[in-house]
Scaffold this motif. Structure first.
Motif, PDB file in Angstrom:
ATOM      1  N   GLU A  33       0.830  -1.195   0.000  1.00  0.00           N
ATOM      2  CA  GLU A  33       0.000   0.000   0.000  1.00  0.00           C
ATOM      3  C   GLU A  33       0.870   1.253   0.000  1.00  0.00           C
ATOM      4  N   ARG A  34       0.282   2.349  -0.496  1.00  0.00           N
ATOM      5  CA  ARG A  34       0.970   3.640  -0.509  1.00  0.00           C
ATOM      6  C   ARG A  34      -0.028   4.725  -0.137  1.00  0.00           C
ATOM      7  N   TRP A  49      -3.380   9.738  -8.990  1.00  0.00           N
ATOM      8  CA  TRP A  49      -2.539   9.183  -7.928  1.00  0.00           C
ATOM      9  C   TRP A  49      -2.578   7.664  -7.965  1.00  0.00           C
ATOM     10  N   TYR A  67       0.613   5.128  -8.603  1.00  0.00           N
ATOM     11  CA  TYR A  67       0.892   4.000  -7.714  1.00  0.00           C
ATOM     12  C   TYR A  67       1.110   2.722  -8.523  1.00  0.00           C
ATOM     13  N   GLU A 107       4.396   2.855 -10.599  1.00  0.00           N
ATOM     14  CA  GLU A 107       5.595   2.735  -9.760  1.00  0.00           C
ATOM     15  C   GLU A 107       6.011   1.272  -9.629  1.00  0.00           C
ATOM     16  N   ALA A 160      -3.621   3.813  -1.407  1.00  0.00           N
ATOM     17  CA  ALA A 160      -3.772   3.030  -2.641  1.00  0.00           C
ATOM     18  C   ALA A 160      -3.425   1.573  -2.362  1.00  0.00           C
TER      19      ALA A 160
END
Length: 142
Positions: free
Chosen positions: A12-13, A61, A65, A68, A94
């Motif tokens: 998660e981020r 966003w 995520y 990345e 996220a």
């Protein structure tokens, strides 16, 4: 990179807390200058407690995520739905889970169930699916 097996999850981020600067910077970049996103009086007149973030900022966003972990060149499909309004001060989390791994034209792909939630109450603000090539065409092997 992720473990390409159904049920695997990405770490998660968090994003935020969302600021007025985040919202206005997104509006300037996107060209969406709707005052409901930056003018509290305008938003209140429309029945909201305050100005709120553009949904596409949250979707962006969530896309960031995903890329990345899987890279920008691997994006094959990205679909989202807006579920709830995001206000200044909200912190968002996220997450993604592998739904399936499959092949299209000899390209191995992964489909993810993606979600962005409010950290406070866990309510979903954006959800959807993303499809990525695991080894995008033209990418170099490590």
């Amino acid at each position: 990179m992720i473990d390409p097996v159904p049920g695997a999850t990405l770490p998660e981020r968090s994003f935020g807390p969302v600021t007025a600067t985040d919202i206005v910077r997104y509006q300037g970049a996107s060209g969406d200058m709707n005052p409901i996103h930056h003018d509290d009086d305008f938003a209140r007149a429309a029945g909201y407690p305050a100005a709120f973030s553009a949904g596409m900022l949250s979707a962006g966003w969530l896309a960031a995520y995903c890329t990345e972990h899987l890279g920008e060149t691997g994006v094959r499909r990205y679909r989202t739905r807006f579920r709830e309004v995001v206000h200044r001060g909200d912190t968002l989390t996220a997450s993604a889970k592998v739904v399936r791994v499959f092949e299209v034209d000899r390209e191995q792909r992964v489909e993810l169930a993606i979600r962005l939630r409010k950290a406070g109450d866990g309510s979903v603000v954006v959800d959807g699916t993303a499809e990525f090539a695991l080894q995008p065409q033209g990418a170099q092997q490590p």
